[in-house]
Design a protein around this motif. Structure first.
Motif, PDB file in Angstrom:
ATOM      1  N   LYS A   1       0.813  -1.219   0.000  1.00 12.90           N
ATOM      2  CA  LYS A   1       0.000   0.000   0.000  1.00 12.90           C
ATOM      3  C   LYS A   1       0.853   1.279   0.000  1.00 12.90           C
ATOM      4  CE  LYS A   1      -4.123  -1.967   2.178  1.00 12.90           C
ATOM      5  NZ  LYS A   1      -5.012  -1.964   3.377  1.00 12.90           N
ATOM      6  N   ALA A   2       2.175   1.137  -0.001  1.00 13.46           N
ATOM      7  CA  ALA A   2       3.056   2.313   0.029  1.00 13.46           C
ATOM      8  C   ALA A   2       2.923   3.120  -1.254  1.00 13.46           C
ATOM      9  CB  ALA A   2       4.501   1.862   0.225  1.00 13.46           C
ATOM     10  N   LYS A   3       3.116   4.448  -1.137  1.00 15.06           N
ATOM     11  CA  LYS A   3       3.034   5.366  -2.271  1.00 15.06           C
ATOM     12  C   LYS A   3       4.308   6.204  -2.347  1.00 15.06           C
ATOM     13  CE  LYS A   3      -1.359   4.286  -2.934  1.00 15.06           C
ATOM     14  NZ  LYS A   3      -1.747   3.424  -4.080  1.00 15.06           N
TER      15      LYS A   3
ATOM     16  N   GLN B   1       9.109   3.924  -4.319  1.00 14.47           N
ATOM     17  CA  GLN B   1       8.005   3.286  -3.617  1.00 14.47           C
ATOM     18  C   GLN B   1       6.837   3.131  -4.595  1.00 14.47           C
ATOM     19  OE1 GLN B   1       7.977   1.891  -0.729  1.00 14.47           O
ATOM     20  NE2 GLN B   1       9.780   2.755   0.289  1.00 14.47           N
ATOM     21  N   PRO B   2       6.090   2.035  -4.453  1.00 17.51           N
ATOM     22  CA  PRO B   2       6.311   0.915  -3.530  1.00 17.51           C
ATOM     23  C   PRO B   2       7.427  -0.012  -4.025  1.00 17.51           C
ATOM     24  CG  PRO B   2       4.431   0.453  -4.917  1.00 17.51           C
ATOM     25  CD  PRO B   2       4.882   1.853  -5.267  1.00 17.51           C
TER      26      PRO B   2
ATOM     27  N   ASN C   1       9.464   4.994   4.794  1.00 14.27           N
ATOM     28  CA  ASN C   1       8.225   5.688   4.448  1.00 14.27           C
ATOM     29  C   ASN C   1       6.979   4.802   4.433  1.00 14.27           C
ATOM     30  OD1 ASN C   1       8.360   8.757   3.604  1.00 14.27           O
ATOM     31  ND2 ASN C   1      10.338   7.839   3.066  1.00 14.27           N
ATOM     32  N   PRO C   2       7.057   3.500   4.107  1.00 17.45           N
ATOM     33  CA  PRO C   2       5.844   2.676   4.161  1.00 17.45           C
ATOM     34  C   PRO C   2       5.186   2.652   5.542  1.00 17.45           C
ATOM     35  CG  PRO C   2       7.520   1.540   2.906  1.00 17.45           C
ATOM     36  CD  PRO C   2       8.180   2.742   3.519  1.00 17.45           C
ATOM     37  N   ARG C   3       5.929   2.963   6.586  1.00 26.24           N
ATOM     38  CA  ARG C   3       5.375   2.921   7.940  1.00 26.24           C
ATOM     39  C   ARG C   3       4.765   4.257   8.376  1.00 26.24           C
ATOM     40  NH1 ARG C   3      10.427  -0.678  10.351  1.00 26.24           N
ATOM     41  NH2 ARG C   3       9.580  -2.691   9.698  1.00 26.24           N
ATOM     42  N   PHE C   4       4.834   5.254   7.513  1.00 30.04           N
ATOM     43  CA  PHE C   4       4.380   6.592   7.903  1.00 30.04           C
ATOM     44  C   PHE C   4       3.319   7.124   6.946  1.00 30.04           C
ATOM     45  CE2 PHE C   4       8.336   6.218  10.099  1.00 30.04           C
ATOM     46  CZ  PHE C   4       8.252   7.047  11.202  1.00 30.04           C
TER      47      PHE C   4
END
Length: 389
Positions: free
Chosen positions: A60-62, A70-71, A316-319
């Motif tokens: 789901k990362a952008k 990303q992703p 960044n995927p975690r934020f």
């Protein structure tokens, strides 16, 4: 008959040469982040409802800025790493490319395990698991909302990282019985290696340096009683390794070396370059600054330092929301250069175990992984193979 005898000898020699070419005199150890499975305690945290663990944050990362990688897309797909068949593929691939040891991030919160399924249900049930060495790094940090990709406030606490003597005593019984006794548990000088991520948190939980030493001494005694030669304690070297006074009367200097000497640690390595080199820079300069610390780390401590190489940093995927600092322009070729530097360090310290640690095998949530992706394919693994095999 003579012809067949000579042919047999030649075949045996060629088989030996082939096996030697595929063996490495180096212990190349990659950290395993065991969150790509549906851990039952994710429900306590109210995260990853898709049932695929942290893969949910990855797919789901952008991208958050121009050129943002990303992703990240795994070439193998979003596999359940608690599946032994998946781990069989992981083990075979790692060994083929020169990674011969896994360091499992290992957790214990509220007196029970967290994220053990990848190790217990996946790796240890894989039919080929004994080909691969492994050891544990107790990731004893306080667990917050850092993993929740929906939560902008990362300071909310789920579980504290500190443990008291009784809890430490109980879980080390589990560690000795269920892990240390495995034939492929990684050992140095015949002692199973057990790494601790945050020494400061460990010391605080036990109630101070003296109490922490007693707990570690007790751990050693238990290992000997279990038929082992003891335990090789490895400290993760970064700011969470506190400085203390030496035991020399009148000496007022406070150093990290005093801490590891007093507690009886046997070695040091790093977990991630981000711990001691600022990010938001090109990977080449980031790595050069990190590698330049090898000499300082080695000379500042009275115990062996094992060199570390990180592949990337982008969490960044975690934020949710705006961009987080990230390393840029990462390539397998630049990574290969730093692997050669680590190998050179090992070669210059022949009295030490030839161990190199890498972050990581699969830290997709922080962008640091050897596993193949759709951009570089097997490029990072090819770099390991070229340098160490």
């Amino acid at each position: 008959m003579r012809y067949y005898y000579i042919l047999s000898v030649l075949l045996l020699l060629s088989s030996y040469v082939f096996s030697q070419q595929n063996e490495s005199k180096y212990d190349v150890a990659a950290y395993i982040w065991p969150a790509y499975q549906d851990d039952p305690r994710f429900k306590e945290m109210n995260v990853f409802p898709d049932g695929k663990g942290e893969w949910e944050a990855i797919y789901k990362a952008k991208p958050k800025f121009e050129g943002h990688r990303q992703p990240r897309v795994p070439l193998w797909g979003y596999l359940d790493e608690a599946d032994p068949k998946v781990q069989e593929k992981v083990i075979d691939t790692a060994l083929e490319y020169g990674v011969n040891t896994f360091i499992f991030d290992w957790y214990w919160y509220d007196d029970k395990p967290f994220l053990e399924r990848t190790l217990n249900d996946g790796f240890l049930k894989a039919r080929n698991n004994e080909k691969m060495n492994f050891y544990l790094m107790w990731a004893n940090h306080t667990h917050t909302t850092y993993l929740d990709p929906k939560e902008p406030d990362k300071s909310k606490v789920f579980w504290k990282g500190e443990v008291d003597f009784d809890i430490f005593d109980r879980f080390t019984d589990h560690v000795i019985k269920d892990y240390f006794m495995k034939p492929n548990y990684y050992k140095i000088d015949g002692k199973p290696v057990f790494a601790i991520y945050e020494l400061g948190t460990f010391i605080n939980g036990l109630g101070g340096m003296e109490e922490a030493k007693k707990a570690l001494d007790h751990f050693r005694v238990k290992c000997v009683k279990a038929g082992l030669k003891g335990v090789h304690l490895q400290a993760i070297l970064w700011g969470a390794l506190p400085s203390t006074l030496s035991a020399v009367p009148g000496d007022k200097s406070e150093t990290q070396d005093n801490t590891v000497k007093y507690l009886g640690f046997n070695s040091l390595t790093n977990y991630q370059w981000v711990h001691f080199v600022s990010i938001n820079q090109d990977y080449a300069s980031w790595g050069e600054k990190a590698i330049s610390k090898y000499k300082e780390f080695s000379e500042s401590f009275s115990i062996p330092y094992f060199p570390h190489v990180s592949i990337d940093w982008d969490n960044n995927p975690r934020f949710p929301g705006g961009p987080q600092p990230a390393v840029s322009n990462v390539t397998p070729q630049k990574f290969e250069k730093f692997l050669y530097k680590a190998k050179e360090f090992v070669d210059k310290h022949p009295d030490q175990t030839p161990l190199v640690t890498i972050n990581a095998w699969n830290e997709w949530g922080e962008g640091s992984y050897l596993e193949p992706d759709t951009e570089f394919k097997y490029g990072f693994l090819e770099a390991v193979k070229k340098v160490f095999k």
